[in-house]
Design a protein around this motif. Structure first.
Motif, PDB file in Angstrom:
ATOM      1  N   TYR A   1       0.838  -1.194   0.000  1.00 15.37           N
ATOM      2  CA  TYR A   1       0.000   0.000   0.000  1.00 15.37           C
ATOM      3  C   TYR A   1       0.881   1.255   0.000  1.00 15.37           C
ATOM      4  O   TYR A   1       1.851   1.336   0.755  1.00 15.37           O
ATOM      5  CB  TYR A   1      -0.910   0.027   1.229  1.00 15.37           C
ATOM      6  N   SER A   2       0.509   2.200  -0.828  1.00 18.06           N
ATOM      7  CA  SER A   2       1.174   3.500  -0.859  1.00 18.06           C
ATOM      8  C   SER A   2       0.175   4.549  -0.397  1.00 18.06           C
ATOM      9  O   SER A   2      -0.954   4.615  -0.907  1.00 18.06           O
ATOM     10  CB  SER A   2       1.662   3.823  -2.273  1.00 18.06           C
ATOM     11  N   VAL A   3       0.571   5.379   0.568  1.00 25.76           N
ATOM     12  CA  VAL A   3      -0.314   6.398   1.143  1.00 25.76           C
ATOM     13  C   VAL A   3       0.254   7.778   0.810  1.00 25.76           C
ATOM     14  O   VAL A   3       1.444   8.035   1.021  1.00 25.76           O
ATOM     15  CB  VAL A   3      -0.445   6.240   2.664  1.00 25.76           C
ATOM     16  N   THR A   4      -0.585   8.656   0.300  1.00 27.43           N
ATOM     17  CA  THR A   4      -0.185  10.021  -0.042  1.00 27.43           C
ATOM     18  C   THR A   4      -1.068  11.002   0.715  1.00 27.43           C
ATOM     19  O   THR A   4      -2.303  10.932   0.644  1.00 27.43           O
ATOM     20  CB  THR A   4      -0.327  10.279  -1.553  1.00 27.43           C
ATOM     21  N   VAL A   5      -0.426  11.904   1.464  1.00 23.56           N
ATOM     22  CA  VAL A   5      -1.136  12.965   2.184  1.00 23.56           C
ATOM     23  C   VAL A   5      -0.771  14.283   1.507  1.00 23.56           C
ATOM     24  O   VAL A   5       0.410  14.667   1.484  1.00 23.56           O
ATOM     25  CB  VAL A   5      -0.756  12.996   3.672  1.00 23.56           C
ATOM     26  N   THR A   6      -1.760  14.982   0.953  1.00 25.03           N
ATOM     27  CA  THR A   6      -1.523  16.182   0.143  1.00 25.03           C
ATOM     28  C   THR A   6      -2.157  17.399   0.792  1.00 25.03           C
ATOM     29  O   THR A   6      -3.307  17.343   1.256  1.00 25.03           O
ATOM     30  CB  THR A   6      -2.096  15.999  -1.275  1.00 25.03           C
ATOM     31  N   ASN A   7      -1.410  18.485   0.819  1.00 27.56           N
ATOM     32  CA  ASN A   7      -1.904  19.759   1.335  1.00 27.56           C
ATOM     33  C   ASN A   7      -2.739  20.443   0.251  1.00 27.56           C
ATOM     34  O   ASN A   7      -2.204  20.918  -0.741  1.00 27.56           O
ATOM     35  CB  ASN A   7      -0.723  20.646   1.735  1.00 27.56           C
ATOM     36  N   ARG A   8      -4.055  20.471   0.419  1.00 29.09           N
ATOM     37  CA  ARG A   8      -4.953  21.080  -0.555  1.00 29.09           C
ATOM     38  C   ARG A   8      -5.316  22.523  -0.192  1.00 29.09           C
ATOM     39  O   ARG A   8      -6.141  23.141  -0.861  1.00 29.09           O
ATOM     40  CB  ARG A   8      -6.247  20.266  -0.663  1.00 29.09           C
ATOM     41  N   SER A   9      -4.707  23.062   0.848  1.00 31.04           N
ATOM     42  CA  SER A   9      -5.010  24.432   1.253  1.00 31.04           C
ATOM     43  C   SER A   9      -4.090  25.412   0.545  1.00 31.04           C
ATOM     44  O   SER A   9      -3.201  25.021  -0.220  1.00 31.04           O
ATOM     45  CB  SER A   9      -4.854  24.575   2.773  1.00 31.04           C
ATOM     46  N   ARG A  10      -4.272  26.686   0.824  1.00 32.19           N
ATOM     47  CA  ARG A  10      -3.419  27.724   0.252  1.00 32.19           C
ATOM     48  C   ARG A  10      -2.347  28.176   1.232  1.00 32.19           C
ATOM     49  O   ARG A  10      -1.631  29.141   0.968  1.00 32.19           O
ATOM     50  CB  ARG A  10      -4.272  28.921  -0.175  1.00 32.19           C
TER      51      ARG A  10
END
Length: 438
Positions: A366-375
Motif C-alpha cells: 500500500y502507498s499512502v499520499t497525504v496532500t496539502n490542498r489548502s493555500r
C-alpha cells in the motif's frame, strides 16, 4: 572508412559523388544502379561497406546502405570467414541492426542464413536455453526462482543488492525485445509462458521499486522524489564543497572530520543509485552503512538503458500487451483504488501498488499520499494509523501517532508526503490527528 566510423553523411556524399562521376562519363547506367555498385564494392581485405558497418554496430550507416542493396545481395554477402551481415550482427548482439536486416531480407534469404548457421546451432541453442532459464527465474516462472523481498525487489545479497537488480533488468529488457523479433514471442518457462509485455512489466516493477514504489516509500536514486538517501557513502558528496570552504582537507581529515557526521551530505549526488535495502526491505540511511548507502556507476549504468527503453515511443509495454476486456480492466482499477479521505485542508489517499503470494498468503503493498490542498503551509502534521499488521516506512513514530521525516517538517500548498506498508488483506486505517496552518 565512412561505414566503419559510422559517418552516414559522408557515406551519402561518397555514393552521390561516385554516381555523378560515372554518369558524367556517359556510362549507360542509372545513378541508383551506380550507387548500388559502389555500396557493394569490397576493399582490399574483401570487406564491403555493409559488413564494416555491421561489425561496428553503425545502425544509421546500415540503414543508408540497405536503401541501395537488394535482399539477394545482402544475403549472399560474406567476409573471408563466410560470415554474413545478419550472422555478424547477431553474434555481436546488435539487436537494432538485426531488426533492420530482417526487415530488408525476404523469407528465402533468412532461411538460407539459418542453414549457414547450422554448424553453430547446438551452441546457439545452449545459449538460448541458459538465457531463457535466467528470464524465467527472474520473472518467477522458473523451476528455481530468484528470491524477492516482501516488497517485491529481486534479492541476491545484502551488500549492494541493487547492482544485480539493475543489471538483470537490463538483460530482461533486451531479451523481451529479442524474443519478439526472433519470432514470436513468449519465453517457454516451467511455470507458463512469459510474454514480452509480462517481462517488461516485471522490469517496470523493479524500476518503480528503486524510484520509490516500495514499503519504505524511499527512492534509492539520490535526488529523485521527496524521500531519498541523505547520507550517501561517497567522499565527494559528504565533504563540504571547495566553493563553500576553500580550506585544504587532507585524506585523513576527510575521514576523521566528515565521515562520522550525523548530518545530511552537504552535496547532493543527483542520479546516483545506492546499494539499496536488505532482504526485508529495511534500509539504514547512514554514511558508515556502506553496504546499503554506497553509490556505484555499475548500479546506474544498466538502469540508464532500461529507463531509455521504458520511456521510448512505444511506452515500454503496450506494444506487446493484448487488449484487456472492459470488465477485467474495470476490476483492475477497482483493486487499485483502496481508500481516499478528504479533510478540510488535507487529502489522504491509499493505493495498492503491488500484490504477490508468499506461503499461500496474498500480500499487498500500500502507498499512502497525504496532500496539502489548502493555500497555506502545513506544519506539525500528525497522522494516526490503526489496523496495521506490520511495519510502515516513510514516517517517524512520535508520542502521538506518526510524523513526517525530519527533513519534511512543512508541507507547502500542493505538496505531499508519502509512506507505505505491506500487509495481507484490506488497507490500514489512516487519518489526520493534528496540524497547523501558517
Amino acid at each position: 572508412m565512412a561505414a566503419r566510423v559510422g559517418d552516414a553523411a559522408a557515406l551519402r556524399r561518397a555514393l552521390d559523388e561516385a554516381a555523378l562521376v560515372v554518369a558524367a562519363g556517359e556510362v549507360g547506367e542509372g545513378l541508383e544502379a551506380v550507387r548500388c555498385a559502389v555500396a557493394a564494392e569490397a576493399n582490399e581485405a574483401g570487406e564491403t561497406p555493409l559488413l564494416a558497418a555491421v561489425e561496428k554496430g553503425r545502425l544509421e550507416v546500415v540503414v543508408e546502405l540497405l536503401r541501395h542493396l537488394d535482399a539477394q545481395g545482402v544475403a549472399a554477402e560474406a567476409n573471408e570467414a563466410g560470415k554474413t551481415p545478419l550472422l555478424a550482427a547477431a553474434e555481436k548482439g546488435y539487436l537494432e541492426v538485426v531488426v533492420e536486416l530482417l526487415r530488408h531480407l525476404d523469407a528465402q534469404s533468412v532461411a538460407a542464413e539459418a542453414n549457414k548457421a547450422g554448424e553453430h546451432a547446438a551452441a546457439l541453442q545452449r545459449y538460448r536455453q541458459n538465457a531463457e532459464f535466467f528470464v524465467c527465474s527472474c520473472v518467477g516462472k522458473g523451476a528455481v526462482n530468484v528470491p524477492r523481498t516482501p516488497g517485491g525487489i529481486m534479492y541476491h545479497q545484502r551488500w549492494n543488492n541493487l547492482q544485480f537488480v539493475t543489471s538483470a533488468s537490463f538483460l530482461l529488457t533486451a531479451y523481451a525485445d529479442y524474443a519478439t523479433v526472433a519470432g514470436g514471442g513468449a519465453v517457454r518457462c516451467p511455470g507458463g509462458a512469459a510474454r514480452p509485455y509480462e517481462i517488461l512489466a516485471f522490469v517496470r516493477s523493479q524500476v518503480n521499486y528503486i524510484l520509490g514504489d516500495n514499503p519504505r516509500a524511499t527512492s534509492y536514486m539520490v535526488g529523485y522524489g521527496l524521500n531519498y538517501p541523505r547520507q550517501v557513502h561517497h567522499r565527494g558528496a559528504s565533504i563540504v564543497s571547495v566553493r563553500t570552504d576553500p580550506s585544504f582537507v587532507s585524506c585523513q581529515e576527510g575521514y576523521a572530520s566528515w565521515y562520522s557526521k550525523q548530518a545530511v551530505n552537504p552535496n547532493t549526488l543527483d542520479g546516483a543509485v545506492v546499494g539499496g535495502p536488505d532482504e526485508y526491505d529495511d534500509f539504514a540511511d547512514e554514511r558508515n552503512n556502506y553496504e546499503q548507502t554506497e553509490a556505484a556507476t555499475y548500479n546506474s549504468a544498466p538502469l540508464l538503458g532500461v529507463l531509455a527503453r521504458l520511456a521510448g515511443p512505444c511506452g515500454g509495454l503496450d506494444e506487446y500487451r493484448p487488449s484487456l476486456p472492459a470488465e477485467a480492466a474495470a476490476n483492475r482499477t477497482a483493486r487499485l483504488a483502496a481508500a481516499r479521505r478528504r479533510h478540510p485542508h488535507l487529502e489522504v489517499e491509499q493505493n495498492v501498488t503491488g500484490t504477490w503470494a508468499v506461503r499461500r498468503r496474498t500480500y499487498h503493498r500500500y502507498s499512502v499520499t497525504v496532500t496539502n490542498r489548502s493555500r497555506k503551509t502545513v506544519r506539525g502534521l500528525h497522522l494516526g494509523v490503526s489496523e496495521l499488521a506490520g511495519r510502515l516506512w516513510g514516517l517517524d513514530k512520535a508520542r502521538y501517532g506518526y510524523v513526517p521525516r525530519r527533513w519534511l517538517r512543512a508541507l507547502r500548498p500542493g505538496r505531499s508526503v508519502r509512506f507505505g506498508y505491506v500487509q495481507p488483506g484490506p488497507p490500514a486505517n489512516v487519518w489526520v490527528t493534528g496540524y497547523k496552518l501558517v
